[in-house]
Design a protein around this motif. Structure first.
Motif, PDB file in Angstrom:
ATOM      1  N   ARG A 119      -5.677   3.658  -5.123  1.00  0.00           N
ATOM      2  CA  ARG A 119      -6.722   2.625  -5.168  1.00  0.00           C
ATOM      3  C   ARG A 119      -8.040   3.151  -4.609  1.00  0.00           C
ATOM      4  N   LYS A 120      -7.922   3.939  -3.555  1.00  0.00           N
ATOM      5  CA  LYS A 120      -9.136   4.528  -2.967  1.00  0.00           C
ATOM      6  C   LYS A 120      -9.799   5.462  -3.988  1.00  0.00           C
ATOM      7  N   ARG A 175       0.707   1.251 -13.777  1.00  0.00           N
ATOM      8  CA  ARG A 175       1.687   2.006 -12.994  1.00  0.00           C
ATOM      9  C   ARG A 175       2.813   2.530 -13.878  1.00  0.00           C
ATOM     10  N   GLU A 195       0.140   3.920  -3.471  1.00  0.00           N
ATOM     11  CA  GLU A 195      -0.795   2.945  -4.033  1.00  0.00           C
ATOM     12  C   GLU A 195      -2.150   2.969  -3.309  1.00  0.00           C
ATOM     13  N   GLU A 205       0.814  -1.212   0.000  1.00  0.00           N
ATOM     14  CA  GLU A 205       0.000   0.000   0.000  1.00  0.00           C
ATOM     15  C   GLU A 205       0.852   1.268   0.000  1.00  0.00           C
ATOM     16  N   ALA A 264     -11.485   3.455  -6.688  1.00  0.00           N
ATOM     17  CA  ALA A 264     -12.721   2.828  -6.211  1.00  0.00           C
ATOM     18  C   ALA A 264     -13.858   3.841  -6.204  1.00  0.00           C
ATOM     19  N   TYR A 314       0.840   7.123 -11.912  1.00  0.00           N
ATOM     20  CA  TYR A 314      -0.147   6.175 -12.427  1.00  0.00           C
ATOM     21  C   TYR A 314      -0.741   6.713 -13.712  1.00  0.00           C
TER      22      TYR A 314
END
Lengths: 430, 430
Positions: free
Chosen positions: B406-407, B426, B402, B344, B410, B350
């Motif tokens: 990711r949050k 990435r 990361e 994480e 989502a 990205y």
């Protein structure tokens, strides 16, 4: 854990000093790999007083490097003095005669005396290791000697001199002339005060002679290397190379031909898309083509204290671990006498650049000479027009033999309208 | 010359058959290098009747491969059966327990059981060699284990799977979709009928686990490798990559971080000018960064009968010559337990590509979510306009962790206007 391997280091220039420093700094990890400690017990260099930033406590200082070769408390001598003869050669020979293994970064010594030294190593039952002699950051010696054993190698070639590659790269990027960039390289420490060994191709030829012996199993034959340097490369030719889709690189090439082995170091035009064309600045690269493995490329820093010391220590750890190999892969008596391919029959494309008086009939004269020598032109460019003044004309040829091309160039040089000796760079298909 | 080294070959697929063929064809040069003949005395494979174009006269056939492990007339077993468990594992363990050295091309076996097998090799006082297991045409195992001993390696990474690289290269060159190119690769024999191990990154992860253990001196830890494959890469993302100045490559990366060692295999955006971006088609390349040596790159064919057999035979010759090394460079008991860096907290740029309904306010919603997660955008491209229809939006971010990314993804996925799960690749700075 077994007893320590006792190392003497002769020569404390940047490489020697870094070797001593790293052997101390990484003592534990080296011992893990080697299965025994590796200790520097003695060193020798010209000036004892010089501050090298090294802790030499507990290490014997020898004023005479040769004394390292016969000490009872030394197992391995690292020869980091340099030079093809003199002290370096005597040291290596004396150490091996005394039953000590030798690690060296000395390409000149091996290029001139490699086969003889290989015999002496075998007679002494010792290892003579020299990974650091060719492209220090690239483990190409062990790759050729051990990794590619089963392959019939057709060609091994590469960018073997970082100074030349730096200069050619800087010339291309800046459009500046050779002398100008050389002076800058000298200021930056990328070129020696006397740059002869580098820019005249001699250093690359030393390395190529070793790679060729390893790849083809013949006795080292430095004299057989046809050697040209980069002093004659002009900014104009570099610009034309770009226009024709090439990069100019100083390559060392050893290749198997039906007529024998051909070894050569000279500036080459290589297609921009070729992997070797992407190798820029001080980096080195070596490519090997084997019948089983295909094409392999190894890329890294060729010189500098860190990469060279790293290679020296890799060899020392091999010796500490009991890993040895014949100097050139096979016993010296099995090294063949290389059958040297004649230079004149080499075939390839050529780039030629002339400075001619811009008047009618000149190109007709040039092309007639080429036709008479059976040189077939691929393309021709005349930039700008300046009637009755000197203008450049650049051309490339289809494949032709070196002898015909040289004859054509000699005749072209005699034309009244041709104002300077023709510039010629070989096009190499990689 | 000493007595012959007696070799048994288990598995006569393309690699096994080529190994037997080359050992016979190059018997003389191998003997010169090894200082003794190397003879294949026994082989085993599933089907005895199959025509492999091999002369097996004078070589014993064993119906049971396991019988090779305990024969008195065998010194070395080449395990070329494959698979992480089952016969291959039993064969290797039995052979080593019986005091025989083993050469294998089996990355799965070593990735899963490497540390245990290393201990068993030491207990048996034998060599377990596996140059062929990682990028056969590239002698990267010996480079890492022996050439770079003194270096503290910061990162080792590469293109470790030729099938994936072939597919990604073909997708870029042709603009075609993954499924289409995979089908072609299967027809050409570059991909297996069941492509899972390759395209899902598992094969690359096996190899990375071995490189990481060698580079960092830790016990092999395949489970620690974060693994993603290339099935989700679309033609659209490849086109955007070009536009942003990147190439998409499946890389395996093992790196030392302040939080521990991080091992990962996933599609990466790498700058077009990076050396690794130039590696195309079925070729493999491995880069290692050491504190003394700097950056090194090794490039060649990763698979295929010739390159793999070449690596197997290089290992056999090492054994014949008495050159051995601990399986992972240092004795198994000295391999550390790798401290796994948390996934994480990995940081980097990205690339994100969304399919959104083309209506006002959508980008405001997306950028607000990113702001809330402290994701800073570097660039955004919306190609074409098609009011109230689905259009692609591609963006790249500055460095972010990361977990935040990711949050953000989502949350973005939950937006009404976002029509497909966001694509994310990435960006890796090489």
């Amino acid at each position: 854990m077994s007893e320590a391997l006792r190392v003497a280091v002769a020569g404390l220039g940047t490489v020697g000093a870094e070797t001593v420093r790293l052997l101390a700094k990484r003592r534990e990890v080296i011992a893990s790999h080697a299965g025994r400690p590796v200790d520097v017990v003695a060193v020798s260099a010209r000036s004892r007083g010089k501050d090298r930033g090294l802790d030499l406590s507990g290490i014997d200082w020898a004023d005479d490097p040769l004394s390292l070769a016969t000490r009872d408390d030394v197992d391995v001598v690292c020869e980091l003095i340099g030079g093809s003869d003199g002290v370096a050669k005597t040291l290596v020979e004396t150490a091996m005669a005394a039953g000590k293994s030798v690690v060296t970064a000395n390409k000149a010594l091996l290029a001139h005396h490699g086969s003889d030294l290989a015999r002496k190593a075998e007679a002494g039952g010792v290892t003579l290791a020299y990974e650091a002699a060719v492209a220090g950051g690239i483990p190409i010696i062990r790759a050729l000697r051990e990794g590619l054993v089963v392959n019939e190698v057709s060609r091994v070639y590469g960018i073997l001199n970082g100074t030349c590659n730096y200069i050619l790269t800087a010339m291309r990027e800046s459009g500046r002339a050779f002398d100008d960039v050389l002076a800058e390289a000298q200021e930056l420490g990328y070129a020696e005060a006397d740059p002869t060994f580098d820019v005249d191709g001699i250093d690359a030829a030393h390395k190529l002679a070793l790679l060729s012996a390893l790849a083809f199993g013949h006795a080292v034959d430095f004299k057989a290397v046809h050697t040209e340097g980069i002093r004659s490369i002009s900014a104009l030719d570099i610009a034309y190379a770009e226009e024709f889709g090439y990069r100019i690189k100083l390559l060392g090439i050893a290749e198997r031909t039906p007529e024998g082995i051909r070894q050569r170091v000279h500036p080459c035009m290589v297609a921009k898309a070729a992997p070797i064309a992407q190798v820029e600045g001080v980096f080195n690269a070596v490519m090997a083509e084997g019948d089983a493995v295909g094409t392999t490329l190894h890329y890294g820093r060729g010189a500098g204290a860190g990469p060279t010391a790293s290679a020296v220590i890799g060899d020392v750890v091999d010796i500490a671990s009991g890993r040895g190999a014949p100097v050139f892969g096979v016993p010296a008596e099995r090294l063949s006498t290389s059958r040297e391919a004649p230079w004149e029959s080499m075939r390839g494309g050529y780039y030629v650049r002339l400075m001619v008086i811009d008047r009618p009939g000149v190109l007709a004269d040039v092309t007639a000479i080429m036709r008479d020598q059976n040189v077939s032109m691929e393309s021709m460019v005349q930039r700008g027009r300046d009637p009755h003044e000197k203008v450049p004309v650049a051309l490339t040829t289809h494949e032709v033999d070196e002898a015909s091309m040289r004859k054509a160039l000699a005749d072209i040089a005699k034309l009244d309208a041709v104002q300077e000796p023709p510039a010629m760079i070989r096009i190499v298909d990689l």
